[in-house]
Structures are given as structure tokens and as C-alpha cells.
Scaffold this motif. Structure first.
Motif, PDB file in Angstrom:
ATOM      1  N   PHE A 168       0.841  -1.199   0.000  1.00  0.00           N
ATOM      2  CA  PHE A 168       0.000   0.000   0.000  1.00  0.00           C
ATOM      3  C   PHE A 168       0.875   1.247   0.000  1.00  0.00           C
ATOM      4  CE2 PHE A 168      -4.628  -0.689   0.649  1.00  0.00           C
ATOM      5  CZ  PHE A 168      -4.626  -2.064   0.477  1.00  0.00           C
ATOM      6  N   LEU A 170       3.938   1.456  -1.166  1.00  0.00           N
ATOM      7  CA  LEU A 170       4.606   1.547  -2.467  1.00  0.00           C
ATOM      8  C   LEU A 170       3.726   2.260  -3.490  1.00  0.00           C
ATOM      9  CD1 LEU A 170       7.128   0.379  -4.070  1.00  0.00           C
ATOM     10  CD2 LEU A 170       5.588  -1.423  -4.791  1.00  0.00           C
ATOM     11  N   TYR A 171       2.419   2.000  -3.412  1.00  0.00           N
ATOM     12  CA  TYR A 171       1.515   2.609  -4.388  1.00  0.00           C
ATOM     13  C   TYR A 171       0.939   3.932  -3.890  1.00  0.00           C
ATOM     14  CZ  TYR A 171       1.899  -1.630  -7.111  1.00  0.00           C
ATOM     15  OH  TYR A 171       2.391  -2.660  -7.860  1.00  0.00           O
ATOM     16  N   GLY A 172       1.558   4.468  -2.846  1.00  0.00           N
ATOM     17  CA  GLY A 172       1.185   5.800  -2.383  1.00  0.00           C
ATOM     18  C   GLY A 172      -0.217   5.893  -1.819  1.00  0.00           C
ATOM     19  N   ALA A 173      -0.682   4.828  -1.123  1.00  0.00           N
ATOM     20  CA  ALA A 173      -2.030   4.843  -0.565  1.00  0.00           C
ATOM     21  C   ALA A 173      -2.165   5.906   0.517  1.00  0.00           C
ATOM     22  CB  ALA A 173      -2.372   3.468   0.012  1.00  0.00           C
ATOM     23  N   GLN A 177      -7.243   5.193   2.632  1.00  0.00           N
ATOM     24  CA  GLN A 177      -7.260   3.969   1.823  1.00  0.00           C
ATOM     25  C   GLN A 177      -6.686   2.798   2.605  1.00  0.00           C
ATOM     26  OE1 GLN A 177      -5.113   5.608  -1.539  1.00  0.00           O
ATOM     27  NE2 GLN A 177      -6.867   5.274  -2.887  1.00  0.00           N
ATOM     28  N   ASP A 181      -9.344  -0.040   2.922  1.00  0.00           N
ATOM     29  CA  ASP A 181      -9.104  -1.163   2.018  1.00  0.00           C
ATOM     30  C   ASP A 181      -8.201  -2.226   2.607  1.00  0.00           C
ATOM     31  OD1 ASP A 181     -10.648  -0.230  -0.104  1.00  0.00           O
ATOM     32  OD2 ASP A 181      -9.061   1.102  -0.783  1.00  0.00           O
TER      33      ASP A 181
ATOM     34  N   PRO B  79       3.963   6.695  -8.071  1.00  0.00           N
ATOM     35  CA  PRO B  79       3.367   5.416  -7.682  1.00  0.00           C
ATOM     36  C   PRO B  79       2.947   4.652  -8.937  1.00  0.00           C
ATOM     37  CG  PRO B  79       2.414   7.200  -6.399  1.00  0.00           C
ATOM     38  CD  PRO B  79       3.281   7.827  -7.458  1.00  0.00           C
ATOM     39  N   GLY B  80       3.276   3.371  -8.999  1.00  0.00           N
ATOM     40  CA  GLY B  80       2.897   2.578 -10.164  1.00  0.00           C
ATOM     41  C   GLY B  80       4.020   2.441 -11.172  1.00  0.00           C
ATOM     42  N   LEU B 103      -5.925  -3.721  -7.223  1.00  0.00           N
ATOM     43  CA  LEU B 103      -5.496  -2.860  -6.110  1.00  0.00           C
ATOM     44  C   LEU B 103      -4.583  -1.688  -6.488  1.00  0.00           C
ATOM     45  CD1 LEU B 103      -5.507  -2.404  -2.974  1.00  0.00           C
ATOM     46  CD2 LEU B 103      -3.402  -3.727  -2.950  1.00  0.00           C
ATOM     47  N   PRO B 104      -3.470  -1.917  -7.220  1.00  0.00           N
ATOM     48  CA  PRO B 104      -2.587  -0.779  -7.525  1.00  0.00           C
ATOM     49  C   PRO B 104      -3.306   0.323  -8.306  1.00  0.00           C
ATOM     50  CG  PRO B 104      -1.485  -2.842  -8.029  1.00  0.00           C
ATOM     51  CD  PRO B 104      -2.909  -3.183  -7.724  1.00  0.00           C
ATOM     52  N   LYS B 106      -6.612   0.838  -8.221  1.00  0.00           N
ATOM     53  CA  LYS B 106      -7.596   1.405  -7.309  1.00  0.00           C
ATOM     54  C   LYS B 106      -6.957   2.484  -6.438  1.00  0.00           C
ATOM     55  CE  LYS B 106     -10.916  -0.098  -3.822  1.00  0.00           C
ATOM     56  NZ  LYS B 106     -11.363  -1.202  -2.969  1.00  0.00           N
ATOM     57  N   LEU B 107      -5.745   2.185  -5.968  1.00  0.00           N
ATOM     58  CA  LEU B 107      -5.070   3.140  -5.076  1.00  0.00           C
ATOM     59  C   LEU B 107      -4.692   4.428  -5.807  1.00  0.00           C
ATOM     60  CD1 LEU B 107      -2.861   0.734  -2.932  1.00  0.00           C
ATOM     61  CD2 LEU B 107      -4.989   1.866  -2.297  1.00  0.00           C
ATOM     62  N   THR B 108      -4.567   4.363  -7.127  1.00  0.00           N
ATOM     63  CA  THR B 108      -4.307   5.597  -7.870  1.00  0.00           C
ATOM     64  C   THR B 108      -5.618   6.259  -8.301  1.00  0.00           C
ATOM     65  OG1 THR B 108      -4.178   4.424  -9.978  1.00  0.00           O
ATOM     66  CG2 THR B 108      -2.116   4.749  -8.782  1.00  0.00           C
ATOM     67  N   THR B 155       0.142  -2.050 -13.536  1.00  0.00           N
ATOM     68  CA  THR B 155       0.360  -0.611 -13.759  1.00  0.00           C
ATOM     69  C   THR B 155       1.346  -0.371 -14.906  1.00  0.00           C
ATOM     70  OG1 THR B 155       2.134  -0.616 -12.137  1.00  0.00           O
ATOM     71  CG2 THR B 155      -0.042  -0.006 -11.340  1.00  0.00           C
TER      72      THR B 155
END
Lengths: 276, 262
Positions: A168, A170-173, A177, A181, B79-80, B103-104, B106-108, B155
Motif C-alpha cells: 500500500f 509503495l503505491y502511495g495509498a 485507503q 481497504d 506510484p505505479g 489494487l494498484p 484502485k489506489l491511484t 500498472t
């Protein structure tokens, strides 16, 4: 033609079926035996109903007084569910707050524990002084029910897979979130476990508060009926109300277990049926 | 194409990177290497040699305590732009395979409907197109890892970092995933940094192997694996493969004895 393996599977199936029947019928048989002994004792000793009513008398009282008892049952049920709902909202809400802010956790957690370890029977009379009776009863139900939800949710929110948390990150949550999530879904089995305990405790809290209110109370829940019947030496009605209370407890537990199963059956080991 | 990387500019360069943990343990010291576009680089070394730490520093999950990580475009990683595959599949047990792969995105902030084609493509690439609706517990270990790789690919990252992804799998499954990963790498123009402690795996997969020593971890040797791609199953039994494995094994043995002498 049946192969030996086929026969063995059939035998296994037969055995598990027999075991299921046993598991359902043995408790019932024990219950019947208990009633029988109870009835025999009452008959042989010639005990009067105000000392020990026979099971038959309790049952007929339950039917005769159904109107009064049912109205009381509704009152108790309402308070129990209100208490449970508040416990869920309060417990989960407070756990989230603790999880988001160390400051809040350190400031408040000790008091949540104190509230839990102080016997509710001792708090109830105080609450009855300061609050209107309905509110006091509800407060008691909430006090005993909210802690298991709080403690379990706190544990759940902290038991997130570390690698998933890194993913989470890593993907900048965002914080939100991560909570919505990741942490809350991971905590769900814990929250539901807490809720199962809280259901029974909420009923206990409601009963304790009504008993504490005693004859002074204007309430009309099942516990109040028990107290009132006690003063009037109406022992059969005491038993009937008690019977209703424990049936209520069982139904609440079964309903919450079923709900928990429904929520988790797709993914959590505790709820997934074994496929062999 | 024996040499599909040398002409490419580096995507990322580690320059004298070091990492000292709070408890004083030095995990990594004086580590410098480039990763070029479309390369398949393996970091090979004994456990505790800091190869995972190097990977985590590249991913931005850990900050170096010395040196720099320089990206080609100079800026920070969005990110991604990096896909990361852990040693465990690390799937969310409460979500379906499709939701895990989503998920990846969704987070963006991408809506599921819009992400759908990318999810389907990623699942297709790893050979799981029919398992979108399955839950992780219904999958075997190898399939879980495939789902995890699909999530990292969804991504379309410019760099795929893999931290001993197949270490927990049985050898047959591992061989199959090795083959499929190579096919995937060739079909896309992915750049991969792959951490492993298996000499054979590193030689089979990589265009370049970086051999590391432990305590403190640093790069000991750099070996080009100039066998041509695509590498089929027959490559595993070729004398060329055996010779390359011997070279890498010897380098690893020297790295270990250098460490023992230090």
C-alpha cells in the motif's frame, strides 16, 4: 459393482451422518432427562410451587402470562440491541481512533480498561441516580458490551500483513485507503468475534441494570419481571421469565454466529467449509 | 540478441549506497550498479547479504543511510512506476484475484470498469485468465504467485522488482514459472531486478548476475550471461548453461571466502 474405495467413502458418509444426529439428539435427551428428574423431585417431595414449580407449571405459566412476558421480552430485546449497536459503533470507532492516534490511545485506553474491570453491578446503582432509568439500563448494556469489540478491533487493526502494508505504501495509498481497504477488512474476523461476545454481554448488562433498579424502577423488561415476581412469590413466573431470557441469549448468539459466517464464508478459514 | 541492454541508458543507478539499521547492523555498504532498460539483472548472494535491502531501497520502501539512488528522468518515482513482488504472494485473502490485481490501480483512483481491460491483460499474461473470480485460498502456491506477478504488472511499471518470488515453491513449479517469466519479459519490454539465492535460477533467467557478499553486503562480482534469448527448457541441460553456472558458483564461493577472511 462397488469398489472397496467406494464402499469406504459410503461408510465414512454414514459415520459422519450418524455423528451429526448424535450431536443434535444427545443434548435434547439430556434436557428431557433433566426435566424428568425435576418433575419427579417436585412430585415425590410434594414441593409447593412457591418453592419449586414443576416444569409443566412453568410451561403453562409461560403460555398464560404470555402477553405480559412478551411485552417485557420486547423491552429487553430493544435495549440489548441498542446496547449492542452502540457497542459496535463505539468499540470500532474508538479502536479506529486509537489506531490513528497514539496520543488518544495512551490517554483513553486505561479508562476503557477500568470501565471493563469494574463490576457493572456496582456501577449500575450510580448510573440509576444520575440518569433516567431507560438511559441507565442502556448505558450498562453498552459498558459491558463495548470492551470486547474495542479490544478485538484494536487487535485486528494491528494484525495486518506487513508486506501488504508495504505494498500500500509503495503505491502511495492515503491513510484513509489503508484504513478502509486494508486494515478494516483484515480486522473483520476479529470485529465479528468481538461482536459475538458482546451480544451476550449486552443482554447481561441490560438485565443487571434492571435488577439494580429493582422495584423502584418503572421499567418493564424481563429482568424487572423476575424481580417483581420474586417480591410477589410468583415463582413459576420467575422461572418462565428466566427461561425466556436464556432462550433470548441463545438466539442472539446463534444470530450473530450466522451473521459472522455469512460475512466470512468466502475467504476466512474459520468459516470456510472443509472440502475433502 | 545476446546483448539487448548495453546500448540502453540506465533507468536507475545506485551510487555508493549504504544502509545501517537503527540497531547498528550494516546491511549494505558501498554498493554501486546500474540497471539498464530491458535488462534482467539478478542479485545473487547468501541470506543476509543485503540483496533484499538493496531492492527495498530501489522501491523506496527503505531509505539509504549513505549514497544516492539516481533515476534516469531525475525526478522521483511516481506510484505505479515500480512493480514489487514479495517472497510470499501477499494477496488480500478477502478479495478475489481480479480485485487483488486491481489494487494498484484502485489506489491511484482508477474506477474498476476502466481498469477492467488492464486487469484482464495482466491475468492473461500470467496465465490466469479464468481465475479472476476466484479467492486466493482456492489457488495453489504457484497460481497465487502468478496472481501476485499480475498485480505487479498491472500498472505497466518501468521497473519490476522481485524479491525471491519463487523460493517457497517446489522445483517443478519453479521451473515452469521461470520459463513463463522469461516469456513474459520478452513479450513486454519490462526491466527486471530479481533477487535470488539460487545460482541456477539466476543464470537461467538473467542477462547479468551481480554476486554479493554478506556482512556487510556489497557487490563482489558482475557476470554477463551472454547466452541468447529465448532460452528454452533445453538450455537448462546444455553444456553452455553448466559452464555459466560453474562460473557464477565459483564467483559466489570466492565471495563467501572473501567474507570469511574479512
Amino acid at each position: 459393482m462397488t469398489t472397496p474405495r467406494r464402499r469406504r467413502e459410503d461408510e465414512n458418509l454414514e459415520r459422519s451422518r450418524r455423528e451429526r444426529i448424535l450431536r443434535a439428539s444427545l443434548p435434547l435427551a439430556a434436557l428431557l432427562l433433566g426435566f424428568l428428574v425435576w418433575d419427579l423431585v417436585v412430585r415425590l417431595k410434594g414441593l409447593p410451587p412457591y418453592m419449586l414449580p414443576s416444569p409443566g407449571l412453568v410451561l403453562s405459566t409461560l403460555i398464560d402470562d404470555w402477553a405480559i412476558l412478551f411485552a417485557s421480552l420486547l423491552v429487553t430485546l430493544t435495549i440489548t440491541f441498542e446496547g449492542l449497536l452502540l457497542a459496535l459503533v463505539g468499540g470500532v470507532g474508538l479502536a479506529i481512533l486509537f489506531n490513528q492516534s497514539r496520543l488518544v490511545e495512551y490517554s483513553l485506553y486505561p479508562y476503557a480498561v477500568i470501565l471493563q474491570v469494574t463490576p457493572v453491578v456496582a456501577i449500575a446503582p450510580l448510573l440509576l441516580i444520575y440518569l433516567p432509568q431507560q438511559a441507565a439500563v442502556l448505558a450498562c448494556a453498552w459498558i459491558v458490551a463495548f470492551f470486547p469489540v474495542l479490544a478485538n478491533t484494536t487487535l485486528g487493526l494491528n494484525s495486518v500483513d506487513r508486506n501488504l502494508a508495504e505494498l500500500f505504501r509503495l503505491y502511495g495509498a492515503s491513510r484513509w485507503q489503508v484504513l478502509w481497504d486494508l486494515k478494516l477488512p483484515a480486522a473483520m474476523p476479529f470485529i465479528l468475534g468481538g461482536l459475538k461476545i458482546a451480544g451476550g454481554l449486552s443482554l447481561i448488562g441490560a438485565v443487571v441494570a434492571e435488577i439494580a433498579a429493582g422495584s423502584a424502577g418503572a421499567g418493564s423488561g424481563l429482568a424487572y419481571r423476575i424481580a417483581e415476581s420474586g417480591y410477589r412469590l410468583n415463582i413459576p413466573r420467575m422461572f418462565a421469565a428466566l427461561l425466556l431470557l436464556s432462550v433470548t441469549g441463545i438466539v442472539i448468539f446463534a444470530a450473530l454466529s450466522w451473521f459472522s459466517h455469512l460475512m466470512l464464508r468466502r475467504w476466512h478459514d474459520s468459516a470456510v467449509e472443509q472440502e475433502t | 540478441m545476446p546483448d539487448r541492454s548495453a546500448a540502453q541508458p540506465p533507468i536507475v543507478s545506485l551510487r555508493d549506497v549504504g544502509k545501517r539499521f537503527g540497531n547498528g547492523v550494516v546491511a549494505l555498504t558501498q554498493t554501486s550498479f546500474d540497471v539498464r532498460r530491458r535488462e534482467f539483472v539478478s542479485l545473487l548472494g547468501p541470506s543476509g547479504c543485503g540483496k533484499s535491502t538493496a531492492l527495498r531501497i530501489m522501491a523506496g520502501l527503505s531509505e539509504p543511510t549513505a549514497g544516492d539512488v539516481v533515476w534516469r528522468d531525475g525526478g522521483d518515482r511516481a506510484p505505479g512506476s515500480i512493480g514489487f513482488v514479495f517472497q510470499e504472494p501477499t494477496l488480500m485473502p478477502w478479495a478475489t484475484v481480479a480485485a487483488n490485481v486491481y489494487l494498484p490501480l484502485k489506489l491511484t483512483g482508477m474506477a474498476f470498469d476502466r481498469a477492467q481491460p488492464q486487469i484482464a491483460l495482466a491475468l492473461q499474461r500470467v496465465g490466469l485468465p479464468d481465475f479472476a473470480g476466484a479467492y486466493p485460498r482456492q489457488l495453489s502456491g504457484g497460481m497465487k504467485m502468478r496472481a501476485s506477478i499480475a498485480r505487479a504488472l498491472v500498472t505497466r511499471p518501468q521497473l519490476l522488482l522481485m524479491d525471491e518470488p519463487f523460493a517457497a515453491l517446489d522445483e517443478i513449479t519453479r521451473f515452469r514459472l521461470n520459463n513463463d517469466l522469461l516469456a513474459l519479459w520478452q513479450a513486454t519490454d519490462q526491466t527486471v531486478v530479481f533477487v535470488t539465492h539460487s545460482v541456477f535460477e539466476s543464470v537461467f533467467l538473467s542477462s547479468r548476475v551481480l554476486v554479493m557478499t554478506a556482512r556487510p553486503g556489497r557487490i563482489f562480482a558482475e557476470i554477463e550471461i551472454d547466452a541468447p534469448y529465448p532460452r528454452a527448457e533445453s538450455f537448462r541441460t546444455s553444456s553452455e548453461y553448466a559452464a555459466l553456472c560453474r562460473r557464477v558458483s565459483e564467483a559466489l564461493a570466492r565471495a563467501m571466502s572473501a567474507e570469511a577472511a574479512a
